[in-house]
Design a protein around this motif. Structure first.
Motif, PDB file in Angstrom:
ATOM      1  N   SER A 149      -5.555   3.937  -1.356  1.00  0.00           N
ATOM      2  CA  SER A 149      -6.097   4.871  -0.367  1.00  0.00           C
ATOM      3  C   SER A 149      -7.602   5.070  -0.528  1.00  0.00           C
ATOM      4  O   SER A 149      -8.323   5.194   0.468  1.00  0.00           O
TER       5      SER A 149
ATOM      6  N   ASP B 124      -1.792   2.407  -5.117  1.00  0.00           N
ATOM      7  CA  ASP B 124      -2.565   3.402  -4.383  1.00  0.00           C
ATOM      8  C   ASP B 124      -3.909   2.784  -4.027  1.00  0.00           C
ATOM      9  O   ASP B 124      -4.814   2.712  -4.857  1.00  0.00           O
TER      10      ASP B 124
ATOM     11  N   LYS C  57      -5.541   8.046   6.174  1.00  0.00           N
ATOM     12  CA  LYS C  57      -4.397   7.781   5.296  1.00  0.00           C
ATOM     13  C   LYS C  57      -3.091   7.701   6.083  1.00  0.00           C
ATOM     14  O   LYS C  57      -2.184   6.951   5.723  1.00  0.00           O
TER      15      LYS C  57
ATOM     16  N   ASP D 237       0.821  -1.203   0.000  1.00  0.00           N
ATOM     17  CA  ASP D 237       0.000   0.000   0.000  1.00  0.00           C
ATOM     18  C   ASP D 237       0.862   1.263   0.000  1.00  0.00           C
ATOM     19  O   ASP D 237       1.757   1.412   0.841  1.00  0.00           O
ATOM     20  N   TYR D 238       0.574   2.155  -0.923  1.00  0.00           N
ATOM     21  CA  TYR D 238       1.290   3.434  -1.066  1.00  0.00           C
ATOM     22  C   TYR D 238       2.739   3.260  -1.528  1.00  0.00           C
ATOM     23  O   TYR D 238       3.495   4.222  -1.564  1.00  0.00           O
ATOM     24  N   THR D 239       3.139   2.032  -1.860  1.00  0.00           N
ATOM     25  CA  THR D 239       4.472   1.794  -2.414  1.00  0.00           C
ATOM     26  C   THR D 239       4.339   1.299  -3.853  1.00  0.00           C
ATOM     27  O   THR D 239       4.813   1.927  -4.786  1.00  0.00           O
TER      28      THR D 239
ATOM     29  N   HIS E 214       5.118   8.191  -2.105  1.00  0.00           N
ATOM     30  CA  HIS E 214       3.801   8.047  -2.712  1.00  0.00           C
ATOM     31  C   HIS E 214       2.684   8.325  -1.717  1.00  0.00           C
ATOM     32  O   HIS E 214       1.538   8.541  -2.116  1.00  0.00           O
ATOM     33  N   GLY E 215       2.996   8.244  -0.427  1.00  0.00           N
ATOM     34  CA  GLY E 215       1.952   8.239   0.579  1.00  0.00           C
ATOM     35  C   GLY E 215       1.846   9.514   1.387  1.00  0.00           C
ATOM     36  O   GLY E 215       2.201  10.603   0.924  1.00  0.00           O
TER      37      GLY E 215
ATOM     38  N   ASP F  56       6.933   3.221   2.014  1.00  0.00           N
ATOM     39  CA  ASP F  56       6.527   4.627   2.024  1.00  0.00           C
ATOM     40  C   ASP F  56       6.376   5.205   3.419  1.00  0.00           C
ATOM     41  O   ASP F  56       6.174   6.414   3.557  1.00  0.00           O
ATOM     42  N   SER F  57       6.463   4.383   4.471  1.00  0.00           N
ATOM     43  CA  SER F  57       6.111   4.857   5.804  1.00  0.00           C
ATOM     44  C   SER F  57       7.245   4.657   6.801  1.00  0.00           C
ATOM     45  O   SER F  57       8.208   3.926   6.537  1.00  0.00           O
TER      46      SER F  57
END
Length: 212
Positions: free
Chosen positions: A19, A17, A44, A12-14, A188-189, A168-169
């Motif tokens: 979201s 998307d 998000k 997710d978010y890598t 991306h996130g 992404d986190s």
């Protein structure tokens, strides 16, 4: 940048998307239980955490039975709405195909259920395209525990030095740090460059294309 033998990605978010689907599913559960004040951005910001942790952050609830019930409701919503509202980033296929052509092994380490990841990927890639996919149901301890990352490296026969983890986190950055691998942050996130650069990293970039 350096070439690695294995590239292991968050999902997710890598790579994708999701979201829209995630916000939709969270909102349906939250509003059912009268948590209508939670914003989309707050939802998000929890992407990448376990569902229980996310619901606890968004609601303030700490009771494990209640959080487990919210998770169960979310999964039912996701079965309906998630895949149709999840999209690969524009460069994802290009980058993954480029890494495969280079001879690298590629895999996914995610808190998302493996079957949900595979449901989306089956629309874009051959069945055997990924060398390994580790989902939330495959580990006892979720990220930032390195359990899934270490399991994948063992299965692929790759050392920490030959492996890059991409996410992404800050949860992903902590996972790479705990697993002893290099880390590439992708913007991306909802996590900022400054937040990712606070952790050990090889690169923090706007796009996956930095990998090829």
């Amino acid at each position: 940048m350096k070439h690695y033998n294995a590239y292991l990605f968050d999902f997710d978010y890598t790579l994708a998307d999701s979201s829209r689907g995630i916000v939709m599913c969270f909102r349906r559960v939250l509003e059912r239980h009268h948590y209508s004040q939670v914003t989309d951005n707050e939802i998000k910001r929890t992407i990448g955490k376990t569902l229980e942790n996310s619901f606890s952050i968004l609601t303030g609830v700490t009771d494990t039975d209640t959080l487990a019930a919210y998770k169960k409701e979310y999964v039912k919503e996701a079965d309906v709405y998630m895949t149709a509202n999840t999209f690969l980033f524009p460069e994802t296929a290009e980058v993954l195909n480029g890494l495969k052509k280079r001879g690298a092994k590629i895999g996914i380490i995610s808190t998302k259920f493996r079957y949900r990841i595979m449901e989306l990927l089956s629309k874009h890639f051959p069945t055997d395209f990924f060398d390994i996919i580790v989902g939330g149901e495959d580990v006892k301890t979720a990220k930032p525990s390195p359990e899934g990352l270490l399991f994948a490296m063992q299965r692929l026969g790759c050392s920490k030095e030959e492996t890059l983890y991409i996410g992404d986190s800050t949860v992903d950055a902590e996972t790479a740090q705990a697993g002893g691998t290099d880390f590439a942050g992708i913007l991306h996130g909802a996590t900022t460059r400054e937040e990712l650069e606070a952790y050990p990293h090889t690169v923090v970039a706007d796009s996956l294309r930095i990998l090829i």
